[in-house]
Scaffold this active site. Structure first.
Site, PDB file in Angstrom:
ATOM      1  CE  LYS A  69     -87.267 -15.542  12.058  1.00  0.00           C
ATOM      2  NZ  LYS A  69     -86.965 -14.316  12.773  1.00  0.00           N
ATOM      3  CG  ASP A 105     -87.484 -14.463  16.667  1.00  0.00           C
ATOM      4  OD1 ASP A 105     -86.317 -14.465  17.086  1.00  0.00           O
ATOM      5  OD2 ASP A 105     -87.781 -14.579  15.451  1.00  0.00           O
TER       6      ASP A 105
HETATM    7  N1  LIG Z   1     -82.835  -9.058  16.701  1.00  0.00           N
HETATM    8  C1  LIG Z   1     -83.293 -10.256  16.426  1.00  0.00           C
HETATM    9  O1  LIG Z   1     -83.095 -11.224  17.167  1.00  0.00           O
HETATM   10  C2  LIG Z   1     -84.141 -10.466  15.200  1.00  0.00           C
HETATM   11  C3  LIG Z   1     -85.011 -11.560  15.141  1.00  0.00           C
HETATM   12  C4  LIG Z   1     -85.794 -11.707  14.000  1.00  0.00           C
HETATM   13  C5  LIG Z   1     -85.669 -10.818  12.947  1.00  0.00           C
HETATM   14  N2  LIG Z   1     -84.787  -9.801  13.040  1.00  0.00           N
HETATM   15  C6  LIG Z   1     -84.653  -8.835  11.938  1.00  0.00           C
HETATM   16  O2  LIG Z   1     -85.939  -8.289  11.671  1.00  0.00           O
HETATM   17  C7  LIG Z   1     -86.084  -7.991  10.293  1.00  0.00           C
HETATM   18  C8  LIG Z   1     -87.382  -8.602   9.775  1.00  0.00           C
HETATM   19  O3  LIG Z   1     -87.307 -10.017   9.850  1.00  0.00           O
HETATM   20  P1  LIG Z   1     -88.528 -10.948   9.387  1.00  0.00           P
HETATM   21  O4  LIG Z   1     -88.140 -12.325   9.724  1.00  0.00           O
HETATM   22  O5  LIG Z   1     -89.829 -10.425   9.889  1.00  0.00           O
HETATM   23  O6  LIG Z   1     -88.498 -10.749   7.802  1.00  0.00           O
HETATM   24  P2  LIG Z   1     -89.684 -10.984   6.756  1.00  0.00           P
HETATM   25  O7  LIG Z   1     -90.584 -12.072   7.222  1.00  0.00           O
HETATM   26  O8  LIG Z   1     -89.014 -11.100   5.442  1.00  0.00           O
HETATM   27  O9  LIG Z   1     -90.533  -9.625   6.814  1.00  0.00           O
HETATM   28  C9  LIG Z   1     -89.947  -8.409   6.480  1.00  0.00           C
HETATM   29  C10 LIG Z   1     -90.911  -7.282   6.772  1.00  0.00           C
HETATM   30  O10 LIG Z   1     -90.256  -6.047   6.509  1.00  0.00           O
HETATM   31  C11 LIG Z   1     -90.919  -5.343   5.452  1.00  0.00           C
HETATM   32  N3  LIG Z   1     -89.882  -4.755   4.594  1.00  0.00           N
HETATM   33  C12 LIG Z   1     -88.887  -5.407   3.942  1.00  0.00           C
HETATM   34  N4  LIG Z   1     -88.101  -4.534   3.284  1.00  0.00           N
HETATM   35  C13 LIG Z   1     -88.630  -3.294   3.528  1.00  0.00           C
HETATM   36  C14 LIG Z   1     -88.282  -1.977   3.101  1.00  0.00           C
HETATM   37  N5  LIG Z   1     -87.218  -1.761   2.318  1.00  0.00           N
HETATM   38  N6  LIG Z   1     -89.061  -0.944   3.510  1.00  0.00           N
HETATM   39  C15 LIG Z   1     -90.142  -1.156   4.301  1.00  0.00           C
HETATM   40  N7  LIG Z   1     -90.520  -2.384   4.721  1.00  0.00           N
HETATM   41  C16 LIG Z   1     -89.773  -3.439   4.339  1.00  0.00           C
HETATM   42  C17 LIG Z   1     -91.748  -6.367   4.729  1.00  0.00           C
HETATM   43  O11 LIG Z   1     -92.827  -5.696   4.114  1.00  0.00           O
HETATM   44  P3  LIG Z   1     -93.746  -6.409   2.994  1.00  0.00           P
HETATM   45  O12 LIG Z   1     -94.712  -7.249   3.773  1.00  0.00           O
HETATM   46  O13 LIG Z   1     -94.402  -5.289   2.308  1.00  0.00           O
HETATM   47  O14 LIG Z   1     -92.818  -7.218   2.129  1.00  0.00           O
HETATM   48  C18 LIG Z   1     -92.159  -7.282   5.901  1.00  0.00           C
HETATM   49  O15 LIG Z   1     -93.206  -6.732   6.633  1.00  0.00           O
HETATM   50  C19 LIG Z   1     -84.819  -8.544   9.627  1.00  0.00           C
HETATM   51  O16 LIG Z   1     -83.913  -7.484   9.433  1.00  0.00           O
HETATM   52  C20 LIG Z   1     -84.247  -9.512  10.636  1.00  0.00           C
HETATM   53  O17 LIG Z   1     -82.837  -9.631  10.567  1.00  0.00           O
HETATM   54  C21 LIG Z   1     -84.036  -9.584  14.151  1.00  0.00           C
END
Ligand SMILES: NC(=O)c1ccc[n+]([C@@H]2O[C@H](COP(=O)([O-])OP(=O)(O)OC[C@H]3O[C@@H](n4cnc5c(N)ncnc54)[C@H](OP(=O)(O)O)[C@@H]3O)[C@@H](O)[C@H]2O)c1
Length: 281
Positions: A69, A105
């Site tokens: 993203k 989003d």
């Molecule tokens: N409901 C919806 O419409 C919607 C929309 C967007 C996203 N989401 C969900 O939101 C989540 C995050 O998405 P994203 O796009 O932001 O992903 P991303 O850019 O990959 O970022 C993931 C974030 O989560 C942290 N993280 C990952 N694994 C972790 C763990 N095991 N323990 C603690 N922190 C962890 C990462 O920390 P680090 O920085 O330390 O790596 C980072 O801050 C996903 O599950 C996605 O499916 C939902």
């Protein structure tokens, strides 16, 4: 004669869990549009060539999910105001060869809170995560009046600090907190947002029910499972909850409207998620 089929897709890694193909195809079908939506796994490091391929097949539009993203910004031609503010993109439209980036989003996150008439006045907000989705959360919160401060907790401190800088640059008071203090901070927060994937594999949340107040709103943007461990804890504590699927539907509806210029058939999209059982009470 039928119009030429328009193809849309989602790119990310992992992407097999994505519910976007089901939602968008249900929307196209319900309105009789000659469009299709598929999922493509694009690993980190293969983004540039994948976007070139999508350009060369003249894709009509696509969604972008983790981990691309933020990186995708370099590969589009124009950013709309939502993407500029969030410094992240989740939706792209191909306008005669020009790739235009949006961030639905931002709308998708805030709409379920607006539907509940939430007042942000005087709120201390705990945001867990600092990835692409957290940027949309920050951009959406920057448009709400009266927030006192946002406390950001993330595994990587550097990314949390970068997100806090983005928040400050758009008028929010943001501070980074240590993950070890998360329960203590949760107990003093009016809104708790999980924007990490934690919960997707039924892992325990970092916040137990004893650290959630009854008058707190707990929002988990993870949408599968529908009720994550964090939301279970919040329910147990008697707090108000917001489900991740609500954001999923809102951001998907907004993307649909950008691509087609038509109001999204939200009932058909909801049915694609929950079938005839309807949404959880
Ligand atoms: N409901 C919806 O419409 C919607 C929309 C967007 C996203 N989401 C969900 O939101 C989540 C995050 O998405 P994203 O796009 O932001 O992903 P991303 O850019 O990959 O970022 C993931 C974030 O989560 C942290 N993280 C990952 N694994 C972790 C763990 N095991 N323990 C603690 N922190 C962890 C990462 O920390 P680090 O920085 O330390 O790596 C980072 O801050 C996903 O599950 C996605 O499916 C939902």
């Amino acid at each position: 004669m039928q119009s030429q089929i328009k193809t849309y897709c989602i790119i990310g890694d992992p992407v097999q869990h994505s519910l976007s193909p089901a939602i968008q195809n249900a929307a196209f079908k319900s309105l009789g549009l000659n469009c299709t939506y598929i999922a493509f796994r694009v690993p980190k490091g293969e983004l540039q060539e994948s976007v070139s391929s999508l350009r060369s097949i003249n894709i009509s539009g696509f969604n972008v999910t983790s981990p691309h993203k933020i990186e995708i910004i370099k590969h589009v031609d124009v950013l709309d105001s939502t993407a500029q503010k969030a410094k992240a993109i989740n939706t792209i439209m191909n306008v005669e060869g020009v790739l235009r980036g949006y961030n639905t989003d931002v709308y998708g996150f805030i709409e379920p809170l607006h539907k509940r008439s939430v007042s942000f006045n005087g709120m201390t907000i705990l945001l867990i995560g600092a990835g692409g989705a957290s940027r949309a959360v920050i951009a959406a919160l920057s448009e709400q009046n009266g927030i006192t401060k946002i406390l950001i907790a993330n595994r990587s401190q550097k990314k949390a600090e970068e997100l806090a800088r983005i928040g400050s640059s758009i008028g929010l008071e943001c501070n980074v907190i240590d993950l070890y203090n998360i329960q203590k901070v949760a107990a003093k927060s009016h809104l708790i947002i999980n924007a990490t994937p934690l919960g997707t594999s039924n892992e325990d949340s970092m916040i137990d029910h004893e650290h959630i107040k009854k008058d707190t709103i707990v929002y988990d943007i993870v949408y599968k499972p529908v009720t994550t461990n964090l939301l279970e804890n919040a329910k147990y504590a008697g707090a108000q909850i917001v489900y991740g699927y609500e954001m999923l539907l809102e951001q998907g509806a907004k993307a649909f409207e950008i691509w087609t210029g038509i109001s999204a058939p939200t009932d058909a999209m909801k049915r694609a998620l929950f079938g005839s059982f309807g949404e959880p009470a």
